[in-house]
Design an enzyme around this catalytic site. Structure first.
Site, PDB file in Angstrom:
ATOM      1  N   SER A   3     -45.877 105.607  39.100  1.00  0.00           N
ATOM      2  CA  SER A   3     -44.666 105.096  39.754  1.00  0.00           C
ATOM      3  C   SER A   3     -44.083 106.023  40.808  1.00  0.00           C
ATOM      4  O   SER A   3     -43.388 105.567  41.720  1.00  0.00           O
ATOM      5  CB  SER A   3     -43.599 104.776  38.709  1.00  0.00           C
ATOM      6  OG  SER A   3     -43.341 105.912  37.906  1.00  0.00           O
ATOM      7  N   GLU A  45     -25.892 102.622  42.484  1.00  0.00           N
ATOM      8  CA  GLU A  45     -25.730 103.689  41.512  1.00  0.00           C
ATOM      9  C   GLU A  45     -27.051 104.442  41.450  1.00  0.00           C
ATOM     10  O   GLU A  45     -28.111 103.887  41.763  1.00  0.00           O
ATOM     11  CB  GLU A  45     -25.403 103.111  40.129  1.00  0.00           C
ATOM     12  CG  GLU A  45     -26.610 102.667  39.285  1.00  0.00           C
ATOM     13  CD  GLU A  45     -27.443 101.542  39.892  1.00  0.00           C
ATOM     14  OE1 GLU A  45     -26.882 100.743  40.664  1.00  0.00           O
ATOM     15  OE2 GLU A  45     -28.658 101.478  39.616  1.00  0.00           O
ATOM     16  N   LYS A  94     -39.412 102.552  43.923  1.00  0.00           N
ATOM     17  CA  LYS A  94     -38.043 102.048  44.111  1.00  0.00           C
ATOM     18  C   LYS A  94     -37.844 101.401  45.482  1.00  0.00           C
ATOM     19  O   LYS A  94     -37.054 100.471  45.632  1.00  0.00           O
ATOM     20  CB  LYS A  94     -37.036 103.190  43.940  1.00  0.00           C
ATOM     21  CG  LYS A  94     -36.999 103.789  42.532  1.00  0.00           C
ATOM     22  CD  LYS A  94     -36.271 102.903  41.546  1.00  0.00           C
ATOM     23  CE  LYS A  94     -36.257 103.502  40.150  1.00  0.00           C
ATOM     24  NZ  LYS A  94     -35.722 102.590  39.133  1.00  0.00           N
TER      25      LYS A  94
HETATM   26  C1  LIG Z   1     -40.766 107.731  39.666  1.00  0.00           C
HETATM   27  C2  LIG Z   1     -39.984 106.877  38.743  1.00  0.00           C
HETATM   28  N1  LIG Z   1     -40.637 106.161  37.814  1.00  0.00           N
HETATM   29  C3  LIG Z   1     -39.985 105.360  36.945  1.00  0.00           C
HETATM   30  C4  LIG Z   1     -38.599 105.274  36.958  1.00  0.00           C
HETATM   31  C5  LIG Z   1     -37.930 104.399  35.951  1.00  0.00           C
HETATM   32  O1  LIG Z   1     -37.383 103.235  36.481  1.00  0.00           O
HETATM   33  P1  LIG Z   1     -37.979 101.795  36.164  1.00  0.00           P
HETATM   34  O2  LIG Z   1     -38.137 101.713  34.680  1.00  0.00           O
HETATM   35  O3  LIG Z   1     -36.962 100.862  36.692  1.00  0.00           O
HETATM   36  O4  LIG Z   1     -39.292 101.684  36.848  1.00  0.00           O
HETATM   37  C6  LIG Z   1     -37.861 106.000  37.911  1.00  0.00           C
HETATM   38  C7  LIG Z   1     -36.387 105.919  37.959  1.00  0.00           C
HETATM   39  O5  LIG Z   1     -35.709 106.609  38.693  1.00  0.00           O
HETATM   40  C8  LIG Z   1     -38.580 106.821  38.824  1.00  0.00           C
HETATM   41  O6  LIG Z   1     -37.924 107.547  39.755  1.00  0.00           O
END
Ligand SMILES: Cc1ncc(COP(=O)(O)O)c(C=O)c1O
Length: 394
Positions: A378, A112, A90
């Site tokens: 992620s 948000e 993020k």
């Molecule tokens: C670690 C992590 N992975 C994935 C996501 C999902 O978001 P996005 O689909 O925008 O990558 C989030 C959302 O808070 C997250 O904290």
């Protein structure tokens, strides 16, 4: 221009656009007219690259997961977004947007947040730049995600509880939009995923595209080829997946696999599997695929991971799904939790439960041996320890 990227009208095929109340036209139009020009300027690129390097800690490693590879009979590489400052991908986006906000002369930032990861990433860059920060968060999420609320407050952000509706992310988003309508001149709204009215989906994807830009270089060093056979990522709104796919979209040899949350089962009534359950519609300012009732009411989504608990997907994902360029799979809570524990035991890495959904998809794939597979890790699992402990009874 790639058929998978946004066109000059703000659409991906028939998805995207900017469906906002008239009161928001000036804010959205200002962004539409300025974003490309600003983010392509050399002063922007230099500061963005410098902060990603010295503050976030990029490039994030591409880690060859040996024991996981043996288990699945393929070369599995993990793109380590979990090692970024604040623990997830993020921050790549919030760094980009704070630099844009500064150049637009904005003094106040709103955001948000659901799980709190995007709220923390926003509060972080506001502290970094000395800008006022207001984060809207559902009252229920405030209770569920207390450590992230504490982090935001410690960094000087004001956290405002959304007390209407289901008191979760969707209500927080509505409150943030209301705030933006009331403060059009001095405020920038940092949206946390590839959702919202044009230009947000494209802008956020560009900031997150550093993930696949680095992956190409790192794969070349490690395998002699810039492209993998498969690229996998989880999808809430879809920003880490958009970043992971970005520089592979026009490489047909790369199979793109996006993984949504099936919660307690796709058809259990408690799920967030938008591509299976949703229909075309408008959500949070863009046309996409949305989980909705027959008369168009948004359906409350569910997933054990707060970050995947979203009733839509970004418009680019809707298009990649419709054109078949990417495959959309879904993984239940149980499958994700098992995959999270497996990575921990095989590699000593505790993943965010969101990322564990992408890892769980490996169980469902059959490899011949020798394929190169990149999974976007992620985020890290520290925020989820309570959930893991409760689930496994440790
Ligand atoms: C670690 C992590 N992975 C994935 C996501 C999902 O978001 P996005 O689909 O925008 O990558 C989030 C959302 O808070 C997250 O904290």
């Amino acid at each position: 221009m790639s058929e998978y990227q946004v066109n000059d009208k703000g659409y991906y095929g028939n998805f995207g656009g900017a469906y906002v109340p008239e009161m928001l036209y000036p804010n959205v139009e200002e962004l539409q007219q300025q974003y490309l020009q600003i983010i392509q300027r050399s002063d922007f690129r230099e500061e963005f690259d410098q902060l990603l390097r010295d503050y976030v800690g990029r490039p994030s490693p591409l880690y060859f997961a040996k024991r996981l590879s043996e288990r699945y009979n393929a070369n599995i590489f993990l793109k380590r977004e979990d090692l970024n400052h604040t623990g997830a991908h993020k921050i790549n986006n919030t760094i980009g947007q704070i630099l844009l906000a500064e150049r637009l002369g904005k003094k106040r930032i709103i955001a948000e947040t659901g799980a709190g990861q995007h709220g923390v990433a926003t509060a972080t860059v506001c502290a970094l730049k000395g800008l006022q920060c207001v984060v809207y968060m559902g009252a229920i999420d405030i209770e569920r995600q207390a450590p992230n609320v504490a982090r935001m407050k410690m960094m000087g952000a004001e956290v405002i509880a959304a007390t209407s509706g289901s008191r979760t992310l969707k209500d927080a988003t509505n409150e943030a939009l209301r705030d933006w309508i009331n403060n059009p001149v001095d405020t920038h709204y940092i949206i946390g995923s590839v959702v919202g009215p044009h230009p947000y989906p494209d802008m956020v994807a560009r900031f997150q595209s550093v993930i696949s830009a680095e992956t190409r270089k790192q794969l070349l060093e490690k395998t002699g080829r810039e492209t993998p056979d498969y690229a996998l990522a989880c999808v809430g709104g879809g920003s880490n997946a958009a970043g992971m796919f970005y520089h592979f979209l026009d490489e047909p040899s790369v199979s793109l696999v996006a993984v949504e949350a099936a919660g307690k089962g796709v058809h259990s009534g408690e799920s967030a599997a938008t591509t299976v359950l949703g229909r075309e519609g408008v959500l949070h300012g863009s046309r996409s695929i949305v989980m909705q009732t027959d008369d168009g009411q948004v359906v409350e989504p569910y997933s054990i991971s707060a970050g995947l608990d979203y009733p839509g997907i970004g418009p680019q994902h809707a298009w990649l799904h419709k054109t078949g360029r990417a495959t959309y799979a879904c993984i239940t809570d149980d499958e994700a939790m098992r995959a999270g524990l497996l990575l921990t035991r095989l590699e000593g890495i505790i993943p965010a439960i969101e990322s564990a959904h992408a890892l769980a998809q490996l169980e469902k794939m059959v490899f011949k041996g020798g394929e190169n597979v990149v999974v976007c890790l992620s985020g890290r699992g520290d925020k989820d320890l309570d959930n893991y402990m409760k689930y496994f009874g440790f």
